[in-house]
Enzyme design. Structure first.
Site, mmCIF file in Angstrom:
data_model
loop_
_atom_site.group_PDB
_atom_site.id
_atom_site.type_symbol
_atom_site.label_atom_id
_atom_site.label_comp_id
_atom_site.label_asym_id
_atom_site.label_seq_id
_atom_site.Cartn_x
_atom_site.Cartn_y
_atom_site.Cartn_z
ATOM 1 N N HIS A 155 -34.035 50.494 8.400
ATOM 2 C CA HIS A 155 -32.573 50.522 8.277
ATOM 3 C C HIS A 155 -31.902 50.072 9.561
ATOM 4 O O HIS A 155 -32.446 50.246 10.661
ATOM 5 C CB HIS A 155 -32.076 51.907 7.848
ATOM 6 C CG HIS A 155 -32.116 52.951 8.924
ATOM 7 N ND1 HIS A 155 -33.095 53.916 9.006
ATOM 8 C CD2 HIS A 155 -31.282 53.201 9.972
ATOM 9 C CE1 HIS A 155 -32.863 54.703 10.032
ATOM 10 N NE2 HIS A 155 -31.771 54.285 10.642
ATOM 11 N N GLU B 13 -29.406 52.432 4.532
ATOM 12 C CA GLU B 13 -30.734 52.859 4.130
ATOM 13 C C GLU B 13 -31.361 51.838 3.179
ATOM 14 O O GLU B 13 -30.668 50.966 2.630
ATOM 15 C CB GLU B 13 -30.646 54.232 3.443
ATOM 16 C CG GLU B 13 -30.010 55.330 4.302
ATOM 17 C CD GLU B 13 -30.933 55.843 5.399
ATOM 18 O OE1 GLU B 13 -31.850 55.109 5.820
ATOM 19 O OE2 GLU B 13 -30.727 56.988 5.847
ATOM 20 N N ASP C 134 -37.912 53.013 8.834
ATOM 21 C CA ASP C 134 -37.946 52.504 7.461
ATOM 22 C C ASP C 134 -37.204 51.181 7.314
ATOM 23 O O ASP C 134 -36.972 50.698 6.215
ATOM 24 C CB ASP C 134 -37.372 53.534 6.480
ATOM 25 C CG ASP C 134 -35.916 53.884 6.786
ATOM 26 O OD1 ASP C 134 -35.350 53.342 7.766
ATOM 27 O OD2 ASP C 134 -35.336 54.709 6.047
ATOM 28 N N ASP D 124 -21.375 53.379 13.290
ATOM 29 C CA ASP D 124 -21.364 54.432 12.282
ATOM 30 C C ASP D 124 -20.921 55.767 12.854
ATOM 31 O O ASP D 124 -20.694 55.904 14.052
ATOM 32 C CB ASP D 124 -22.761 54.576 11.645
ATOM 33 C CG ASP D 124 -23.887 54.387 12.651
ATOM 34 O OD1 ASP D 124 -23.744 54.876 13.788
ATOM 35 O OD2 ASP D 124 -24.899 53.745 12.319
#
Length: 259
Positions: free
Chosen positions: A137, A142, A135, A66
Site C-alpha cells: 500500500h 490498501e 502489503d 493521510d
C-alpha cells in the site's frame, strides 16, 4: 520505467532526496511538497535540516498524504502532530501553508472533496514523498484500491493496524479508519519519490516495480507515472531482478539531470 537508486544506507538515500528537494525550492520558492509520515521518510527530513541553512522556505507549501479518522489532532500520533513535530518545526516551514486531511468525524463526509480542492488551488504537488507498506500500500490505499481513487475515507486492514501499533501504547488504540489521498490523486503529482528500507519491504518493492500493474499491489500504480524515483537500500532491493541495470543506470546518469 521508474528510476531506481540503490543505496548503502537509508541515510544516504535521505541525503539524495533532500538534495533534490533543495534544488526544487531554489528553482521555485513556493514549491508544493507531498509529505509522507511514518519511519521511512525520516532520513529525508533529517537530511533536510542540515541543508536548509539560508534557504528561504517561507513560501513552501505542503500536503500530507493521510490522517487517522477520529483521532484528536492534538494526539501525539495524529498526523497533524507528526507533521508539525517532524517536518514543520525542524525545517522552519510556515504552519499555515502545510495541510493535513481533516480526520475529525464532524466534517468527515466532505473532508475528502475539500482536500482535493485545496491541492488543486495550490497548483498540484511538485514532489510527492511516498513510503510503501509490506502489503504494497501507498498512502493508506490498501490492496484493492482503485487507481482512479481520490481523497476519501478507508478502512485499515488488520496488517496495517498491526504495522502501526508500534506507534501506540496498545494495538487496540490504532484507529480503524483513515482519510487518505487516493491513487488517482497521488498520480497527479509531477514527481513521485518512493522510499523503502529493510528486508521486510523487499517483496512489496519487487511487486510494485517489476510485477503486474494491479490494484492488489497499490504501489504498482507508480508504473503508470512518467517521473518516478525509487530510493531503496540493498535489503529492500534484494528481490529486484533488474538490480544490476538500475545500478548501472544510476552510475552513468549525468549530474545535471537531477532526480
Amino acid at each position: 520505467m521508474a528510476e531506481v537508486v540503490i543505496v548503502a544506507s537509508k541515510q544516504e538515500g535521505g541525503a539524495i532526496v533532500a538534495d533534490e528537494i533543495v534544488r526544487l525550492i531554489r528553482m521555485r520558492e513556493d514549491a508544493v511538497l507531498g509529505l509522507a509520515t511514518g519511519s521511512t521518510p525520516l532520513p529525508v527530513y533529517e537530511a533536510l535540516r542540515e541543508r536548509i541553512g539560508e534557504l528561504d522556505v517561507s513560501r513552501v507549501r505542503g500536503f500530507a498524504l493521510d490522517e487517522y479518522v477520529g483521532l484528536d489532532p492534538s494526539h501525539p500520533e495524529s498526523y497533524h502532530s507528526v507533521i508539525a513535530r517532524e517536518v514543520v518545526e525542524p525545517l522552519g516551514l510556515e504552519p499555515a501553508r502545510i495541510h493535513v486531511p481533516d480526520g475529525r468525524e464532524a466534517g468527515i463526509a466532505t473532508a475528502g472533496e475539500e482536500y482535493e480542492r485545496a491541492i488543486r488551488d495550490a497548483g498540484g504537488v511538485d514532489l510527492q514523498i511516498l513510503g510503501i507498506g509490506t502489503d504494497g500500500h501507498i498512502g493508506f490505499n490498501e490492496p484493492g484500491s482503485s487507481f482512479a481513487s481520490r481523497t476519501r475515507v478507508k478502512t485499515l486492514t488488520a496488517q496495517t493496524r498491526e504495522d502501526n501499533a508500534r506507534f501506540f501504547a496498545d494495538a487496540s488504540e490504532v484507529p480503524r479508519h483513515c482519510i487518505t489521498q487516493g491513487l488517482g490523486t497521488i498520480l497527479e503529482a509531477r514527481h513521485l519519490v518512493l522510499l523503502a528500507f529493510g528486508q521486510e519491504k523487499a517483496d512489496a518493492v519487487a511487486g510494485a516495480l517489476e510485477g503486474p500493474v494491479t490494484a492488489m499491489v497499490p504501489g504498482s500504480a507508480v508504473q503508470l507515472h512518467p517521473h518516478v524515483t525509487v530510493v531503496v537500500d540493498e535489503a529492500a532491493a534484494s528481490r529486484l531482478r533488474l538490480a544490476d541495470y538500475y545500478r548501472a543506470s544510476w552510475e552513468g546518469k549525468p549530474d545535471w539531470q537531477g532526480l
